[in-house]
Write a protein that holds these residues in place. Structure first.
Motif, short mmCIF file in Angstrom:
data_model
loop_
_atom_site.label_atom_id
_atom_site.label_comp_id
_atom_site.label_asym_id
_atom_site.label_seq_id
_atom_site.Cartn_x
_atom_site.Cartn_y
_atom_site.Cartn_z
N LYS A 101 0.84 -1.20 0.00
CA LYS A 101 0.00 0.00 0.00
C LYS A 101 0.87 1.25 0.00
O LYS A 101 1.90 1.30 0.66
CB LYS A 101 -0.92 0.01 1.23
N ARG A 102 0.42 2.26 -0.72
CA ARG A 102 1.08 3.56 -0.68
C ARG A 102 0.28 4.46 0.24
O ARG A 102 -0.85 4.84 -0.05
CB ARG A 102 1.17 4.16 -2.09
N PHE A 103 0.87 4.81 1.40
CA PHE A 103 0.21 5.65 2.38
C PHE A 103 0.43 7.12 2.04
O PHE A 103 1.44 7.49 1.43
CB PHE A 103 0.77 5.38 3.78
N SER A 104 -0.50 7.95 2.47
CA SER A 104 -0.27 9.40 2.38
C SER A 104 0.53 9.84 3.60
O SER A 104 0.50 9.19 4.66
CB SER A 104 -1.60 10.15 2.34
N LEU A 105 1.26 10.93 3.46
CA LEU A 105 2.05 11.44 4.58
C LEU A 105 1.14 11.84 5.74
O LEU A 105 1.48 11.61 6.91
CB LEU A 105 2.89 12.64 4.13
N ARG A 106 -0.02 12.41 5.44
CA ARG A 106 -0.95 12.79 6.49
C ARG A 106 -1.39 11.58 7.30
O ARG A 106 -1.51 11.64 8.53
CB ARG A 106 -2.16 13.50 5.87
N GLU A 107 -1.62 10.46 6.62
CA GLU A 107 -2.05 9.23 7.28
C GLU A 107 -1.01 8.77 8.30
O GLU A 107 -1.35 8.35 9.42
CB GLU A 107 -2.27 8.16 6.21
N LEU A 108 0.27 8.85 7.93
CA LEU A 108 1.33 8.41 8.84
C LEU A 108 1.61 9.44 9.92
O LEU A 108 2.04 9.09 11.03
CB LEU A 108 2.60 8.10 8.04
N GLN A 109 1.38 10.71 9.64
CA GLN A 109 1.51 11.72 10.69
C GLN A 109 0.49 11.47 11.80
O GLN A 109 0.82 11.55 12.99
CB GLN A 109 1.31 13.12 10.10
N VAL A 110 -0.75 11.20 11.39
CA VAL A 110 -1.79 10.93 12.38
C VAL A 110 -1.47 9.67 13.16
O VAL A 110 -1.63 9.61 14.39
CB VAL A 110 -3.17 10.82 11.68
N ALA A 111 -0.97 8.65 12.48
CA ALA A 111 -0.69 7.37 13.13
C ALA A 111 0.40 7.48 14.18
O ALA A 111 0.37 6.78 15.20
CB ALA A 111 -0.30 6.33 12.08
N THR A 112 1.38 8.37 13.95
CA THR A 112 2.53 8.49 14.86
C THR A 112 2.46 9.73 15.74
O THR A 112 3.46 10.09 16.36
CB THR A 112 3.83 8.53 14.05
N ASP A 113 1.30 10.38 15.78
CA ASP A 113 1.15 11.62 16.55
C ASP A 113 2.17 12.65 16.09
O ASP A 113 2.95 13.19 16.88
CB ASP A 113 1.28 11.33 18.05
N SER A 114 2.18 12.89 14.78
CA SER A 114 3.11 13.84 14.14
C SER A 114 4.56 13.47 14.43
O SER A 114 5.40 14.32 14.71
CB SER A 114 2.81 15.28 14.59
N ARG B 93 4.87 -3.66 4.56
CA ARG B 93 3.43 -3.46 4.41
C ARG B 93 3.10 -2.34 3.45
O ARG B 93 2.09 -2.38 2.74
CB ARG B 93 2.82 -3.18 5.78
N GLY B 94 3.91 -1.30 3.43
CA GLY B 94 3.63 -0.18 2.54
C GLY B 94 4.72 0.87 2.60
O GLY B 94 5.75 0.69 3.25
N PHE B 95 4.49 1.97 1.93
CA PHE B 95 5.48 3.04 1.87
C PHE B 95 4.78 4.37 1.65
O PHE B 95 3.59 4.44 1.37
CB PHE B 95 6.48 2.78 0.73
N CYS B 96 5.56 5.43 1.81
CA CYS B 96 5.07 6.79 1.52
C CYS B 96 6.20 7.52 0.82
O CYS B 96 7.35 7.47 1.25
CB CYS B 96 4.66 7.52 2.81
N MET B 97 5.86 8.22 -0.28
CA MET B 97 6.88 8.92 -1.05
C MET B 97 6.33 10.27 -1.46
O MET B 97 5.29 10.36 -2.12
CB MET B 97 7.25 8.09 -2.28
N THR B 98 6.97 11.34 -1.00
CA THR B 98 6.63 12.69 -1.42
C THR B 98 7.93 13.33 -1.91
O THR B 98 9.00 12.73 -1.78
CB THR B 98 6.03 13.52 -0.27
N PRO B 99 7.87 14.54 -2.46
CA PRO B 99 9.12 15.17 -2.91
C PRO B 99 10.15 15.35 -1.81
O PRO B 99 11.34 15.50 -2.10
CB PRO B 99 8.64 16.53 -3.45
N THR B 100 9.75 15.32 -0.52
CA THR B 100 10.71 15.56 0.57
C THR B 100 10.75 14.45 1.60
O THR B 100 11.54 14.53 2.54
CB THR B 100 10.37 16.88 1.29
N GLU B 101 9.91 13.44 1.48
CA GLU B 101 9.85 12.39 2.50
C GLU B 101 9.92 11.01 1.85
O GLU B 101 9.37 10.77 0.78
CB GLU B 101 8.54 12.50 3.30
#
Length: 397
Positions: free
Chosen positions: A290-303, A365-373
């Motif tokens: 799965k490709r997670f959004s950065l916002r999804e992982l921020q919420v999961a880890t309490d920013s 399980r998945g990953f997240c890829m943005t221009p900076t993360e």
């Protein structure tokens, strides 16, 4: 009698399988044939397309190709891959394609008009190449298109009026080409500024600031005439007094929060996160990945709170997180490295890691890829790390 009927039924079933199987095979491999035609027409000095094997049933296992749950191609990511050659009209057969990313290569020749058949396309990124010829008028049929970036090529001719009918269009960049004629300013084009058309010397119209031949010159705006100041009996103008009061109030208004923020920042260092718009970060799958959004992982880890850090090393930090479905995960946040082709290299590494299967290895399980993360998501294991097990700690079983 029953035995004869059973044999008759079996024979008909066998005939149907023999007749229909080639049809299923053709339908399943049609997208693979289209992509393999592209591969055959491109020069690939870095062997980026080495995994594109036409003998497979479908292309969903190929690197840089993403499929949906129905094994249909929805994304092709070949940006900054040092490719050259020309595109092929067979790309128009990828009916479910949403993202075609071919930016920063040396691909030349015309843009195929068959791309207008990709009616599910959301993003078409062909910028920083060597494309020639006109912009196909058929691109106006892409009603779901939100990102159209054709800048830094050698495209010629007018901008097709059909593009103004794409009501979903949010980002347009046609700059640094050799386009000519009037720039449309109706429909979706009413949203775009001169920067979308910059460095096309033969373009004209109100958006460019250059009138078209035969049209009347633009009327200049009326000159600004300031109102005369009103003097007070003390010799200080009312305008000056008001301006001084406003300036002092504004300075005080901004100084107090700035000082408070500086004091707070010194007490608690902050980590900054940058997300990309949801339109550029859809939920896609690489097989079961799965490709997670950065916002999804921020919420999961309490920013990415320090209290959730499980470990750290030369690669970065690992955080414990809880997803929206309640499952626990370990999120590995890699240190930022800005290198040419970084996104392509990261996606290749993710695909290779996802193929590693062993009973002593955690399955990605998945990953997240943005221009900076760059982030990797693993299942959370409560029994400690490999290092702790190697040291013989009793917590591991």
């Amino acid at each position: 009698m029953e035995r004869k009927f059973g044999g008759f039924l079996f024979a008909w079933s066998l005939i149907l399988v023999l007749v229909l199987h080639p049809i299923w095979l053709v339908l399943g491999n049609m997208e693979g044939d289209a992509l393999h035609s592209l591969r055959s027409n491109l020069n690939d000095p870095n062997n980026v397309l080495q995994s594109w094997d036409p003998t497979l049933v479908n292309p969903c296992t190929w690197f840089h190709v993403t499929c949906n749950n129905d094994n249909s191609v929805i994304r092709v990511d070949l940006g900054n891959a040092a490719l050259s050659g020309q595109l092929v009209p067979q790309l128009g057969q990828l009916k479910n394609l949403q993202y075609l990313e071919l930016y920063s290569n040396n691909i030349s020749g015309p843009i195929p008009g068959d791309l207008g058949n990709l009616t599910n396309l959301v993003s078409l990124d062909l910028y920083l190449n060597s494309f020639t010829g006109p912009i196909p008028d058929t691109l106006g049929k892409l009603s779901k298109l939100r990102f159209l970036r054709l800048n830094n090529n050698s495209l010629v001719g007018p901008i097709p009026m059909s593009l103004t009918n794409i009501s979903a269009l949010q980002v347009l960049d046609l700059s640094n080409n050799h386009l000519s004629g009037v720039v449309p300013d109706n429909g979706s084009f009413s949203l775009f500024t001169p920067i979308s058309f910059a460095n096309n010397l033969a373009l004209c119209g109100p958006v460019t600031g250059h009138p078209c031949p035969g049209s009347p010159p633009f009327s200049p705006p009326p000159p600004f005439v300031p109102s005369p100041p009103v003097s007070t009996p003390g010799g200080i103008s009312a305008t000056g007094a008001i301006a001084g009061g406003v300036a002092a109030g504004a300075a005080l208004l901004f100084a107090v929060p700035a000082l408070a923020f500086a004091w707070w920042s010194r007490r608690k260092p902050q980590e900054f996160f940058f997300d990309v718009p949801a339109e550029e970060d859809p939920e896609v799958h690489l097989g079961q990945l799965k490709r997670f959004s950065l916002r999804e992982l921020q919420v999961a880890t309490d920013s990415f709170s320090n209290k959730n850090i499980l470990g750290r090393g030369g690669f970065g930090k690992v955080y414990k997180g809880r997803l929206a479905d309640g499952s626990l995960v370990a999120v590995k946040r890699l240190k930022e490295e800005r290198t040419p082709g970084g996104e392509l290299q990261f996606q290749t590494e993710v695909e290779m890691i996802s193929m590693a299967v062993h009973r002593n290895l955690l399955r990605l399980r998945g990953f997240c890829m943005t221009p900076t993360e760059r982030l990797l998501v693993y299942p959370y294991m409560a029994n400690g790390s490999v290092a702790s097990c190697l040291r013989g700690k009793p917590c591991c079983h």
